[in-house]
Design an enzyme around this catalytic site. Structure first.
Site, PDB file in Angstrom:
ATOM      1  N   ALA A  42     -17.269  14.159  30.989  1.00 56.58           N
ATOM      2  CA  ALA A  42     -17.220  13.532  32.314  1.00 56.58           C
ATOM      3  C   ALA A  42     -15.847  13.705  32.947  1.00 56.58           C
ATOM      4  O   ALA A  42     -15.730  14.019  34.134  1.00 56.58           O
ATOM      5  CB  ALA A  42     -17.569  12.049  32.187  1.00 56.58           C
ATOM      6  N   LEU A 221       0.424  22.420  24.916  1.00 52.95           N
ATOM      7  CA  LEU A 221       1.594  21.944  24.167  1.00 52.95           C
ATOM      8  C   LEU A 221       2.150  20.660  24.768  1.00 52.95           C
ATOM      9  O   LEU A 221       3.365  20.442  24.755  1.00 52.95           O
ATOM     10  CB  LEU A 221       2.682  23.036  24.190  1.00 52.95           C
ATOM     11  CG  LEU A 221       2.262  24.454  23.783  1.00 52.95           C
ATOM     12  CD1 LEU A 221       3.357  25.461  24.139  1.00 52.95           C
ATOM     13  CD2 LEU A 221       1.951  24.528  22.293  1.00 52.95           C
ATOM     14  N   SER A 223       3.864  18.147  27.069  1.00 53.69           N
ATOM     15  CA  SER A 223       4.833  18.301  28.162  1.00 53.69           C
ATOM     16  C   SER A 223       5.467  19.697  28.185  1.00 53.69           C
ATOM     17  O   SER A 223       6.070  20.089  29.181  1.00 53.69           O
ATOM     18  CB  SER A 223       5.924  17.240  28.030  1.00 53.69           C
ATOM     19  OG  SER A 223       6.579  17.416  26.796  1.00 53.69           O
ATOM     20  N   ALA A 249      -6.589  11.723  28.994  1.00 56.22           N
ATOM     21  CA  ALA A 249      -7.269  12.665  29.894  1.00 56.22           C
ATOM     22  C   ALA A 249      -6.360  13.744  30.482  1.00 56.22           C
ATOM     23  O   ALA A 249      -6.781  14.472  31.376  1.00 56.22           O
ATOM     24  CB  ALA A 249      -8.015  11.947  31.021  1.00 56.22           C
ATOM     25  N   ALA A 250      -5.142  13.883  29.942  1.00 59.05           N
ATOM     26  CA  ALA A 250      -4.283  14.990  30.417  1.00 59.05           C
ATOM     27  C   ALA A 250      -4.959  16.330  30.100  1.00 59.05           C
ATOM     28  O   ALA A 250      -5.058  17.210  30.969  1.00 59.05           O
ATOM     29  CB  ALA A 250      -2.921  14.926  29.730  1.00 59.05           C
ATOM     30  N   GLY A 251      -5.433  16.462  28.874  1.00 57.90           N
ATOM     31  CA  GLY A 251      -6.107  17.711  28.480  1.00 57.90           C
ATOM     32  C   GLY A 251      -7.370  17.933  29.296  1.00 57.90           C
ATOM     33  O   GLY A 251      -7.677  19.062  29.690  1.00 57.90           O
ATOM     34  N   ASP A 252      -8.106  16.877  29.564  1.00 61.08           N
ATOM     35  CA  ASP A 252      -9.347  17.016  30.345  1.00 61.08           C
ATOM     36  C   ASP A 252      -9.038  17.423  31.781  1.00 61.08           C
ATOM     37  O   ASP A 252      -9.714  18.280  32.353  1.00 61.08           O
ATOM     38  CB  ASP A 252     -10.122  15.690  30.333  1.00 61.08           C
ATOM     39  CG  ASP A 252     -10.608  15.341  28.936  1.00 61.08           C
ATOM     40  OD1 ASP A 252     -10.772  16.258  28.122  1.00 61.08           O
ATOM     41  OD2 ASP A 252     -10.816  14.146  28.670  1.00 61.08           O
ATOM     42  N   HIS A 276      -1.502  22.627  35.342  1.00 59.79           N
ATOM     43  CA  HIS A 276      -0.327  21.846  34.926  1.00 59.79           C
ATOM     44  C   HIS A 276      -0.001  20.782  35.967  1.00 59.79           C
ATOM     45  O   HIS A 276       0.349  19.650  35.620  1.00 59.79           O
ATOM     46  CB  HIS A 276       0.901  22.754  34.796  1.00 59.79           C
ATOM     47  CG  HIS A 276       0.987  23.482  33.491  1.00 59.79           C
ATOM     48  ND1 HIS A 276       0.462  22.988  32.320  1.00 59.79           N
ATOM     49  CD2 HIS A 276       1.587  24.658  33.163  1.00 59.79           C
ATOM     50  CE1 HIS A 276       0.722  23.847  31.330  1.00 59.79           C
ATOM     51  NE2 HIS A 276       1.389  24.856  31.821  1.00 59.79           N
TER      52      HIS A 276
HETATM   53  P1  ATP Z   1      -4.942  14.384  25.716  1.00 57.39           P
HETATM   54  O1  ATP Z   1      -5.671  14.324  24.399  1.00 57.39           O
HETATM   55  O2  ATP Z   1      -3.745  13.439  25.818  1.00 57.39           O
HETATM   56  O3  ATP Z   1      -5.826  14.323  26.899  1.00 57.39           O
HETATM   57  P2  ATP Z   1      -4.380  17.067  24.872  1.00 57.39           P
HETATM   58  O4  ATP Z   1      -3.764  16.766  23.550  1.00 57.39           O
HETATM   59  O5  ATP Z   1      -5.767  17.608  24.912  1.00 57.39           O
HETATM   60  O6  ATP Z   1      -4.265  15.807  25.825  1.00 57.39           O
HETATM   61  P3  ATP Z   1      -1.920  18.207  25.784  1.00 57.39           P
HETATM   62  O7  ATP Z   1      -1.513  19.464  25.134  1.00 57.39           O
HETATM   63  O8  ATP Z   1      -1.217  16.948  25.358  1.00 57.39           O
HETATM   64  O9  ATP Z   1      -3.496  18.093  25.665  1.00 57.39           O
HETATM   65  O10 ATP Z   1      -1.721  18.305  27.355  1.00 57.39           O
HETATM   66  C1  ATP Z   1      -2.530  19.125  28.181  1.00 57.39           C
HETATM   67  C2  ATP Z   1      -1.779  19.450  29.440  1.00 57.39           C
HETATM   68  O11 ATP Z   1      -1.452  18.227  30.129  1.00 57.39           O
HETATM   69  C3  ATP Z   1      -0.435  20.132  29.217  1.00 57.39           C
HETATM   70  O12 ATP Z   1      -0.587  21.533  29.057  1.00 57.39           O
HETATM   71  C4  ATP Z   1       0.301  19.751  30.505  1.00 57.39           C
HETATM   72  O13 ATP Z   1      -0.164  20.514  31.595  1.00 57.39           O
HETATM   73  C5  ATP Z   1      -0.171  18.318  30.725  1.00 57.39           C
HETATM   74  N1  ATP Z   1       0.702  17.312  30.101  1.00 57.39           N
HETATM   75  C6  ATP Z   1       0.494  16.619  28.962  1.00 57.39           C
HETATM   76  N2  ATP Z   1       1.500  15.776  28.685  1.00 57.39           N
HETATM   77  C7  ATP Z   1       2.391  15.910  29.690  1.00 57.39           C
HETATM   78  C8  ATP Z   1       3.670  15.303  30.011  1.00 57.39           C
HETATM   79  N3  ATP Z   1       4.219  14.382  29.219  1.00 57.39           N
HETATM   80  N4  ATP Z   1       4.288  15.700  31.137  1.00 57.39           N
HETATM   81  C9  ATP Z   1       3.751  16.633  31.965  1.00 57.39           C
HETATM   82  N5  ATP Z   1       2.555  17.250  31.718  1.00 57.39           N
HETATM   83  C10 ATP Z   1       1.890  16.889  30.607  1.00 57.39           C
END
Ligand code: ATP
Length: 303
Positions: A42, A221, A223, A249-252, A276
């Protein structure tokens, strides 16, 4: 027919703030209880829709009030909900989330209606997948359905994008159907056995995934952005610096935005930059779907 199809989960995130996590047998007082729309499928569908993608969502919700309301909210966000199925006498998927004062969280999820998204249930919606340009999936719904959807997509030349989260081992049969994979560092390690902690190990993990037949690997990765590898050529695409408050939801948001950018014809590099920006905005806000930005906000951020 829609250009992008997302297949995945819907969850009600029950979030409680706690001073510290209760130990077994202990009862503690929490505060600021909220129910926030979540679920990786979602979240990714909503991100794509808010950023302007032409999108349909294949999912199962329960016939409780949350399920019925969220289905309507998807439509209000511009998502084609013809394949968002309502399961009778079944709760919508849930996540019970405790957030400690340290910012750490502790999460327990239960699939509930998401477990009803079987290969049989998606059979009437095969045309949505085969007529689309791209199919985007994650791993919070039954794996045999994900494999079935990937096979349908492959036969129809629909591009298959997998965000392999939450981390779980995957069959070689599924991996070879994937065109783009977007693991975070933990998921990349689980899939390849290679601990990703620098650019060299990121490329080794990417190479291991290329060897499984996946042409494009993006290891997110946090940030630090993304390690992008196309057929063995790797480069780091930096993210944006923001004051992060909640990375839920950053990854989503990244995945939904990435696919929106690609659907518009952006290059991989430009689509990653766009993603990004959207993900960076999302980490400055609280919650899952509550944190996902609209297109005008991303446009403004990139000025
Ligand atoms: P999550 O499980 O927290 O939703 P994830 O572990 O699947 O995330 P991450 O690699 O932590 O994925 O982050 C995905 C993308 O989100 C990064 O590539 C970046 O674009 C953005 N992002 C995550 N954390 C940050 C941060 N602290 N500042 C700026 N951008 C961030």
């Amino acid at each position: 027919m829609n250009k992008l199809v997302v297949l995945g989960s819907v969850n009600a995130d029950h979030v409680l703030q706690v001073a510290s996590f209760p130990r077994p047998g202990e009862t503690l007082h929490g505060h600021s209880y909220t129910v926030i729309p979540g679920g990786k499928g979602a979240n990714q569908a909503v991100a794509a829709a808010r950023l302007g993608a032409d999108i349909a969502f294949i999912a199962s919700v329960g016939d409780d009030s949350f399920g019925l309301d969220i289905r309507q909210a998807f439509a209000n966000d511009g998502i084609n909900i013809d394949a968002v199925m309502v399961e009778e006498n079944t709760p919508t998927g849930i996540a019970m989330i405790q957030v400690a004062a340290t910012g750490e969280n502790s999460i327990c999820i239960s699939a509930e209606a998401n477990a009803c998204l079987t290969p049989e249930r998606i059979a009437p919606h095969h045309a949505l997948i085969s007529d689309a340009d791209t199919l985007l999936m994650q791993l919070e719904t039954p794996i045999d359905t994900i494999e079935q959807a990937a096979r349908i997509a492959k036969q129809a030349n629909t591009k298959v994008v997998l965000n392999p989260a939450p981390a779980q081992a995957l069959s070689d049969d599924l991996l070879q159907l994937i065109d783009i994979i977007t693991p975070n560092e933990t998921e990349a390690e689980l899939l390849t056995g290679i601990k990703v902690d620098d650019t060299q190990s990121a490329q080794q993990a990417a190479d291991a995934l290329h060897q499984k037949g996946i042409p494009v690997v993006m290891i997110t990765l946090g940030s630090k952005g993304v390690w992008l590898s196309e057929n063995g050529q790797g480069v780091q695409v930096e993210g944006f610096r923001v004051d992060a408050k909640d990375t839920t939801a950053a990854g989503d948001t990244f995945n939904g935005a990435l696919l929106t950018g690609l659907q518009e014809g952006k290059s991989l590099h430009d689509a990653i930059k766009f993603a990004h920006a959207a993900a960076a905005i999302s980490v400055t806000r609280f919650g899952a779907q509550t944190s996902i930005p609209h297109r005008r906000e991303v446009k403004h951020f990139l000025l």
